[in-house]
Design a protein around this motif. Structure first.
Motif, PDB file in Angstrom:
ATOM      1  N   ARG A 113      17.103 -11.842  56.941  1.00 43.47           N
ATOM      2  CA  ARG A 113      17.223 -12.700  56.008  1.00 43.47           C
ATOM      3  C   ARG A 113      16.237 -12.177  54.846  1.00 43.47           C
ATOM      4  N   GLN A 114      15.812 -11.024  55.173  1.00 50.82           N
ATOM      5  CA  GLN A 114      14.952 -10.344  53.764  1.00 50.82           C
ATOM      6  C   GLN A 114      15.847  -9.135  53.228  1.00 50.82           C
ATOM      7  N   CYS A 115      17.060  -9.040  53.630  1.00 53.18           N
ATOM      8  CA  CYS A 115      18.025  -8.461  52.868  1.00 53.18           C
ATOM      9  C   CYS A 115      18.193  -8.439  51.506  1.00 53.18           C
ATOM     10  N   PRO A 116      18.131  -7.469  50.879  1.00 51.10           N
ATOM     11  CA  PRO A 116      18.270  -7.526  49.420  1.00 51.10           C
ATOM     12  C   PRO A 116      19.666  -8.297  48.931  1.00 51.10           C
ATOM     13  N   VAL A 117      20.554  -7.803  49.639  1.00 61.80           N
ATOM     14  CA  VAL A 117      22.103  -8.420  49.175  1.00 61.80           C
ATOM     15  C   VAL A 117      22.007 -10.092  49.613  1.00 61.80           C
ATOM     16  N   TYR A 118      21.401 -10.387  50.905  1.00 67.48           N
ATOM     17  CA  TYR A 118      21.344 -11.709  51.072  1.00 67.48           C
ATOM     18  C   TYR A 118      20.310 -12.417  50.109  1.00 67.48           C
ATOM     19  N   MET A 119      19.337 -11.993  49.898  1.00 69.86           N
ATOM     20  CA  MET A 119      18.323 -12.731  49.080  1.00 69.86           C
ATOM     21  C   MET A 119      18.812 -12.718  47.591  1.00 69.86           C
ATOM     22  N   LYS A 120      19.818 -11.899  47.124  1.00 66.19           N
ATOM     23  CA  LYS A 120      20.424 -12.033  45.736  1.00 66.19           C
ATOM     24  C   LYS A 120      21.461 -13.077  45.661  1.00 66.19           C
ATOM     25  N   LYS A 121      22.188 -13.222  46.912  1.00 67.94           N
ATOM     26  CA  LYS A 121      23.405 -14.305  47.026  1.00 67.94           C
ATOM     27  C   LYS A 121      22.534 -15.557  47.073  1.00 67.94           C
ATOM     28  N   LEU A 122      21.406 -15.637  47.826  1.00 67.39           N
ATOM     29  CA  LEU A 122      20.673 -16.771  48.172  1.00 67.39           C
ATOM     30  C   LEU A 122      20.191 -17.213  46.714  1.00 67.39           C
ATOM     31  N   GLU A 123      19.759 -16.393  46.099  1.00 65.95           N
ATOM     32  CA  GLU A 123      19.084 -16.633  44.593  1.00 65.95           C
ATOM     33  C   GLU A 123      20.144 -17.226  43.607  1.00 65.95           C
ATOM     34  N   HIS A 124      21.353 -16.583  43.794  1.00 69.69           N
ATOM     35  CA  HIS A 124      22.412 -17.006  42.940  1.00 69.69           C
ATOM     36  C   HIS A 124      22.867 -18.369  43.215  1.00 69.69           C
ATOM     37  N   LYS A 125      22.856 -18.714  44.410  1.00 72.56           N
ATOM     38  CA  LYS A 125      23.225 -20.141  44.811  1.00 72.56           C
ATOM     39  C   LYS A 125      22.095 -21.263  44.614  1.00 72.56           C
ATOM     40  N   ARG A 126      20.991 -20.866  44.665  1.00 71.60           N
ATOM     41  CA  ARG A 126      19.835 -21.654  44.365  1.00 71.60           C
ATOM     42  C   ARG A 126      20.058 -22.026  42.838  1.00 71.60           C
ATOM     43  N   ASN A 127      20.297 -20.992  41.990  1.00 73.14           N
ATOM     44  CA  ASN A 127      20.415 -21.138  40.385  1.00 73.14           C
ATOM     45  C   ASN A 127      21.658 -21.960  40.093  1.00 73.14           C
TER      46      ASN A 127
END
Length: 131
Positions: A113-127
């Motif tokens: 869950r620290q994967c950069p792609v996962y984190m980017k997708k999560l950040e996009h969803k949060r935004n």
């Protein structure tokens, strides 16, 4: 979302205890919350859906048109059928590097869950979320 609360509280009582005992801004950052005499883990409850067929994000296996990807060896077969050794590579970072060439480190498990792609997708969803 709080984890490890052993006592049963009424909703209103629980909300009051959380407000009184915790700084809401620090709560998610520390991933801990005080409830009564307990310290519990807390998360914001937002996640990114993961396809169990191709391990891609934001879709599910029943709707997936991509090839099967093994989580162990990244081969094109079901993980449960794999007889190979686990490799420490992330297929999502490999795909992102091929498509966008951002130079991501691929030396982690696809499920990390620290994967950069996962984190980017999560950040996009949060935004995009409206709290």
């Amino acid at each position: 979302m709080a984890f490890g609360v052993s006592f049963k509280y009424e909703s209103e009582q629980l909300v009051e205890m959380i407000k009184k005992q915790n700084d809401c801004l620090k709560m998610l950052k520390s991933e801990k919350i005080n409830i009564g005499w307990e310290k519990c883990r807390v998360q914001d409850g937002m996640g990114v859906s993961v396809c169990y067929k191709c391990t891609g994000f934001n879709h599910i296996a029943t709707k997936c048109k991509d090839e099967e990807v093994c989580l162990k060896c990244l081969g094109n077969h079901k993980t449960m059928e794999c007889t190979k050794e686990q490799i420490n590579k992330c297929i999502n970072c490999i795909r992102a590097n091929k498509k966008f060439n951002p130079g991501l480190d691929v030396n982690h498990l696809t499920t990390n869950r620290q994967c950069p792609v996962y984190m980017k997708k999560l950040e996009h969803k949060r935004n995009r979320a409206s709290y």
